[in-house]
Design a protein around this motif. Structure first.
Motif, PDB file in Angstrom:
ATOM      1  N   VAL A   1      -3.250  -3.479   6.252  1.00 35.98           N
ATOM      2  CA  VAL A   1      -2.945  -3.825   4.860  1.00 35.98           C
ATOM      3  C   VAL A   1      -1.807  -2.955   4.325  1.00 35.98           C
TER       4      VAL A   1
ATOM      5  N   HIS B   1      -9.409  -4.016   2.025  1.00 34.47           N
ATOM      6  CA  HIS B   1      -8.252  -3.753   1.168  1.00 34.47           C
ATOM      7  C   HIS B   1      -8.444  -2.568   0.231  1.00 34.47           C
ATOM      8  N   HIS B   2      -9.674  -2.129   0.075  1.00 35.51           N
ATOM      9  CA  HIS B   2      -9.935  -0.981  -0.799  1.00 35.51           C
ATOM     10  C   HIS B   2     -10.960  -0.085  -0.111  1.00 35.51           C
TER      11      HIS B   2
ATOM     12  N   ILE C   1      -1.639 -11.344  -1.382  1.00 32.17           N
ATOM     13  CA  ILE C   1      -2.713 -11.787  -0.496  1.00 32.17           C
ATOM     14  C   ILE C   1      -2.363 -13.174   0.042  1.00 32.17           C
TER      15      ILE C   1
ATOM     16  N   ASP D   1      -4.002 -12.400   5.388  1.00 33.27           N
ATOM     17  CA  ASP D   1      -5.175 -11.580   5.101  1.00 33.27           C
ATOM     18  C   ASP D   1      -6.442 -12.271   5.565  1.00 33.27           C
TER      19      ASP D   1
ATOM     20  N   CYS E   1      -6.022 -10.560   9.387  1.00 39.48           N
ATOM     21  CA  CYS E   1      -7.004  -9.509   9.145  1.00 39.48           C
ATOM     22  C   CYS E   1      -8.430 -10.030   9.353  1.00 39.48           C
TER      23      CYS E   1
ATOM     24  N   PRO F   1      -9.360  -8.250  -3.936  1.00 40.87           N
ATOM     25  CA  PRO F   1      -7.910  -8.120  -4.108  1.00 40.87           C
ATOM     26  C   PRO F   1      -7.323  -9.355  -4.770  1.00 40.87           C
TER      27      PRO F   1
END
Length: 331
Positions: free
Chosen positions: A328, A111-112, A124, A199, A272, A119
């Motif tokens: 995402v 996510h980053h 989420i 997620d 995910c 997150p």
């Protein structure tokens, strides 16, 4: 295949929570029982003094452990209404919280892309397979990170109880959707709809292959808790809790997780990260081989140390890291 929801477990048999918990875990060190009794006064009658002169409780007493859990949930997670039916599993909260925090670290990787951090927020979406009557993972996840949960179970009593917990706690309302799994032979099918995007999924699967094996495990735990007691105590069946569907399934943990892997491939683009606890280390390699055969693009084994106990989370994705970042952003 029938989906059992939870394996047996209780808080540590001393007033000290396990060493090695995740750094963000709120349950570090000793249980602060004096503080917990202020939040939950009904815990106070269960307090006793150990040989070192410290407050503790009798961890082989079902009602004491249940009350401790109520106090922990009220004190740390603002859940003031929590009750489970007699005989249903009473989970060890510090260990359950560890899974959530390690899951948050895993989600940070997808996510980053530049600055990994857990997150947060209702954007989420997480699916808990086999939430149980206690609904513990959604409680900790919503209160720690603000995530949105779908919680599934095959047991009608567990579903009804979890829904009552959600509806009677304002902090959980509109954050947790409890669903009945309509087909006891399935795991994801019937729960993940065509429009759903998650997620992550999480699961604490059964690891026993029979009720006899489950009873033997409870007996060992019971003896460990009562090894210093000379008097006879009640049956371990009462205090270790868990319904048939919570403790074991035909073929045990390995068969259940192999089915989970097969079904997960059908939802490769909708999730995910798929994850599950794996209690037996010997099961990791055959599960990794099956994941590779199903063309999983990422496979991770996350070790969680809790005192002398080592547990592990198996995580897999059918998306590359680059595809996850795109997944995402397009969610």
């Amino acid at each position: 295949m029938k989906k059992p929801q939870r394996r047996p477990g209780k808080p540590t048999s001393s007033p000290v929570t396990p060493a090695g918990l995740h750094p963000r875990n709120l349950h570090q060190g000793r249980y602060k029982l004096a503080e917990l009794t202020k939040t939950t006064p009904e815990l106070k009658p269960f307090l006793t003094i150990n040989p070192r002169g410290e407050d503790t409780i009798d961890f082989s007493n079902e009602q004491a452990v249940l009350c401790l859990n109520k106090a922990l949930l009220a004190h740390f997670y603002q859940v003031t209404h929590w009750q489970i039916p007699a005989g249903y599993l009473c989970p060890p909260i510090p260990g359950r919280a560890d899974y959530i925090h390690y899951l948050a670290d895993l989600l940070a990787t997808s996510h980053h892309s530049n600055e990994p951090k857990p997150p947060t927020g209702s954007v989420i979406k997480v699916l808990d397979i086999g939430t149980g009557a206690n609904c513990i993972y959604p409680i900790i996840g919503t209160q720690s990170y603000g995530w949105q949960f779908t919680a599934s179970d095959i047991d009608p009593v567990s579903v009804k109880t979890a829904r009552v917990i959600v509806s009677t706690n304002t902090c959980l309302q509109n954050r947790i959707n409890v669903q009945q799994q309509p087909d006891s032979r399935r795991i994801f099918r019937g729960i993940i709809k065509e429009q759903d995007r998650f997620d992550a999924t999480l699961c604490n699967p059964p690891f026993h292959a029979s009720m006899a094996e489950a009873n033997a495990g409870s007996e060992r735990k019971w003896k460990n808790l009562n090894r210093d007691k000379k008097r006879d105590t009640a049956s371990p069946t009462l205090n270790f809790g868990g319904q048939k569907a919570e403790l074991w399934c035909e073929g045990g943990e390995i068969r259940f997780l192999k089915q989970m892997i097969v079904e997960s491939a059908e939802f490769a683009k909708q999730v995910c990260w798929f994850t599950s606890l794996v209690s037996k280390g010997d099961n990791i390699q055959p599960l990794k081989r099956q994941l590779k055969a199903r063309c999983a693009k990422q496979i991770q084994v996350i070790k969680m140390a809790q005192g002398q106990k080592i547990s592990r989370v198996l995580a897999w994705s059918f998306l590359t890291k680059e595809e996850q970042v795109q997944w995402v952003s397009n969610r």
